[in-house]
Scaffold this active site. Structure first.
Site, short mmCIF file in Angstrom:
data_model
loop_
_atom_site.label_atom_id
_atom_site.label_comp_id
_atom_site.label_asym_id
_atom_site.label_seq_id
_atom_site.Cartn_x
_atom_site.Cartn_y
_atom_site.Cartn_z
N MET A 9 -28.83 41.08 -71.48
CA MET A 9 -28.70 42.45 -70.98
C MET A 9 -29.83 43.31 -71.51
SD MET A 9 -26.98 44.68 -69.22
CE MET A 9 -25.31 44.07 -68.96
N HIS A 23 -30.77 37.63 -79.77
CA HIS A 23 -30.07 38.80 -80.28
C HIS A 23 -28.75 38.35 -80.90
CE1 HIS A 23 -32.26 41.57 -77.19
NE2 HIS A 23 -33.01 41.31 -78.24
N SER A 54 -30.72 36.93 -75.02
CA SER A 54 -29.64 37.74 -75.57
C SER A 54 -28.30 37.20 -75.10
CB SER A 54 -29.83 39.21 -75.19
OG SER A 54 -28.87 40.03 -75.82
N THR A 55 -27.53 37.99 -74.35
CA THR A 55 -26.20 37.55 -73.92
C THR A 55 -26.29 36.27 -73.09
OG1 THR A 55 -25.58 39.88 -73.78
CG2 THR A 55 -24.09 38.29 -72.78
N ASP A 81 -35.32 44.29 -73.35
CA ASP A 81 -36.10 43.83 -74.50
C ASP A 81 -36.87 42.57 -74.13
OD1 ASP A 81 -37.07 43.73 -77.10
OD2 ASP A 81 -35.41 42.47 -77.79
#
Length: 361
Positions: free
Chosen positions: A301, A208, A182-183, A304
């Site tokens: 973050m 993401h 993600s991030t 997930d």
């Protein structure tokens, strides 16, 4: 560099100081209203372009900047590069969902932006109000980002990135690699995929990212990497020397058809607040590939992917979590480690070597 939060003069509580830079007065106003909902965030300034923003930053430097990319006098990319050179600061890009905007936003992520918040051309005020929780979460995530790990990974590889796709035409693969992030993942994936030679297992990836941006992101990586990288389509085979990235706004899972693995792309509800979801991918890999797969959960973050990675490990797969030292945000890997989902904890720079240890075909 970790977060540098400031103290509110009113209450002494820790707050995140935010500067909004956007040429739309409506956007500036709505963003201020949305962020005012969260007591740990304080909008310390707004600016219609980077020139005005720099004047304000000379008085008070923010913890997080929300930045448009298409503005008069100085574009957002130039401003972002200037910030990252002079005083690296977490930046959340607020960009319009257009093909041109997607390309520019990819440039921003490559230059060091932490994440993306998309805005439509019409219905902007209602959209931003509806997406208030996402905006607040984006700011909080950015404030926690370790900017020391947001480094453009592969610019020096462009001249050498010559792809050999002959092996990607194979009719089967014995092993697949599943990656979730993600991030900070855009930079992490660039570092990993551009370090791989053209002799790797088939790779499936959930990053993401909003719809419209994943195709552009895959295209950028395809230009840099020696393996083929593209946005996944429903029914695509997972083949050696190829990485398939889940399209934004849709879930991707792996299914088996005889001796072949394929991806299934379909709509569905958000899972762990995300679509695509890493858990959806990892759970499908655990179910249909078992020990014939390897899983990696990288910077990001939230949680997930943690439970899906645990299912992969329980099914016999070797699983890896990125370590804190090399993560931009040590959220997803931390959660996976906490539930014993990771067989190994590794640095980002060690991920390509671990992939190459796998017999691809």
């Amino acid at each position: 560099m970790g977060p540098v939060w400031t103290l509110s003069r009113e209450s002494g509580r820790v707050t995140i100081a935010v500067l909004i830079v956007d040429d739309s007065a409506v956007v500036r106003q709505v963003l201020q209203q949305v962020l005012a909902i969260e007591k740990t965030i304080e909008v310390v300034g707004v600016a219609s372009d980077p020139i005005f923003a720099m004047r304000q930053m000379g008085i008070r430097w923010p913890d997080v900047i929300i930045l448009d990319v298409e503005m008069p006098r100085m574009d957002g990319i130039t401003f972002l590069k200037k910030i990252m050179h002079e005083r690296p600061t977490p930046v959340v890009i607020c960009s319009t969902l257009t093909e041109q905007g997607a390309s520019t936003t990819m440039d921003a992520l490559s230059a060091g932006a932490v994440s993306i918040v998309t805005k439509p051309k019409v219905g902007l005020k209602q959209f931003l109000e509806d997406a208030s929780s996402d905006l607040i979460q984006a700011v909080k995530t950015a404030a926690r980002a370790n900017l020391g790990n947001l480094v453009p990974a592969a610019e020096h590889l462009r001249p050498q990135a010559v792809r050999n796709n002959t092996k990607s035409m194979a009719q089967t693969t014995e092993h697949i690699v599943a990656i979730g992030t993600s991030t900070g993942g855009t930079q992490a994936l660039e570092a990993v995929l551009t370090a791989l030679p053209d002799a790797t297992p088939g790779i499936v990836i959930v990053q993401h990212m909003p719809a419209q941006f994943t195709a552009m992101f895959a295209q950028r990586l395809n230009e840099l990497a020696k393996i083929e990288v593209r946005e996944a389509r429903n029914g695509d085979r997972i083949l050696p020397n190829q990485a398939l990235i889940a399209p934004g706004g849709q879930h991707m899972s792996v299914v088996r058809s005889g001796a072949q693995y394929q991806v299934q792309i379909k709509d569905g509800p958000l899972v762990n607040r995300h679509k695509p979801s890493v858990d959806v991918l990892f759970k499908s890999v655990a179910r249909c590939a078992g020990r014939n797969a390897t899983g990696f959960i990288l910077t990001g973050m939230g949680d997930d992917g943690a439970r899906g990675l645990k299912l992969m490990r329980d099914a016999g797969a070797v699983t890896y979590a990125q370590d804190e030292a090399s993560s931009v945000v040590f959220g997803m890997p931390k959660e996976a480690i906490a539930i014993d989902a990771a067989t190994h904890v590794v640095s980002l720079k060690d991920v390509p070597r671990r992939i190459l240890q796998i017999r691809s075909c």
